[in-house]
Design an enzyme around this catalytic site. Sequence first.
Site, mmCIF file in Angstrom:
data_model
loop_
_atom_site.group_PDB
_atom_site.id
_atom_site.type_symbol
_atom_site.label_atom_id
_atom_site.label_comp_id
_atom_site.label_asym_id
_atom_site.label_seq_id
_atom_site.Cartn_x
_atom_site.Cartn_y
_atom_site.Cartn_z
ATOM 1 N N ASN A 127 0.837 -1.205 0.000
ATOM 2 C CA ASN A 127 0.000 0.000 0.000
ATOM 3 C C ASN A 127 0.869 1.251 0.000
ATOM 4 O OD1 ASN A 127 -2.342 1.628 0.410
ATOM 5 N ND2 ASN A 127 -1.955 1.673 2.608
ATOM 6 N N HIS A 129 1.185 5.218 0.891
ATOM 7 C CA HIS A 129 0.527 6.130 1.839
ATOM 8 C C HIS A 129 1.233 7.484 1.803
ATOM 9 C CE1 HIS A 129 -1.970 7.294 5.193
ATOM 10 N NE2 HIS A 129 -0.891 7.821 5.733
ATOM 11 N N SER A 156 5.224 6.782 2.100
ATOM 12 C CA SER A 156 5.598 5.455 2.598
ATOM 13 C C SER A 156 4.995 4.376 1.723
ATOM 14 C CB SER A 156 5.083 5.241 4.030
ATOM 15 O OG SER A 156 5.557 6.230 4.903
ATOM 16 N N ASP A 165 -2.625 1.098 8.348
ATOM 17 C CA ASP A 165 -1.343 1.645 7.885
ATOM 18 C C ASP A 165 -0.188 1.369 8.852
ATOM 19 O OD1 ASP A 165 -2.522 2.670 5.549
ATOM 20 O OD2 ASP A 165 -3.160 4.486 6.586
#
Length: 218
Positions: A127, A129, A156, A165
């Site tokens: 993912n 971010h 990130s 997260d």
Amino acid sequence: MRTCAAGPVSSARLRDGYPRRVLKLVVLISGTGSNLRALLEASEDAEFPARVVAIGADRDCEGLALGEEFGIPAFTVPFTAYDSRDEWGDALIEQVRAWGADLVILSGLMRLVPPAVVDAFSPDLINTHPAYLPEFPGAHGVRDALAAGATETGASLIVVDNSVDGGPIIAQERVPILPGDTESTLHDRIKPVERRLLIQAVIDIANSHLDLKELAAS
Ligand code: GAR
């Protein structure tokens, strides 16, 4: 429609006599898909060791049009069409599995995925971010950094786990917050950094310089 430079996807390709891994990517989005576009453009280089095999979304969104532009199949699993997050997640798993992805990338998917999705794909589920995690997790990473009066934030890339997260950090980089920044100007400064981190991570995973299983276990 633009032709897809990716061509047929294979799990290995001969290079210098050695098999070379070409990762099959499924990219999940909710928005404009500008980071997805960067991946699709990178994939046009025959040397790039990954190909986007499908684009998925949880809603109708602008980024889905990239499927047609790049000749990549796109699907939607509308969150609102399901009675629960778990049911939505099960439908998402079925769609993603159908593409035989080596790596699933949440690139602006603005939904928490349920545990079944994490179980199905993690650690090959990553993912992007727009903050320097663990600072400013959640759906409003850019806005929250500005509201906190921070002078720097970041980008990130993480392995998705069942936290918000909080998964293992693959890569991250600081991005300055400048006087007069709005959510939009700051996000526009962060996204190119996200793209660079994402593309480098895909290259490193494909070339076995980055082992997500090892990272997730550490
Ligand atoms: C990116 O900045 C991504 O990191 C963020 O949404 C943006 C999508 O932009 N994701 C999150 O905030 C997830 N918590 P894009 O649609 O233009 O690629």
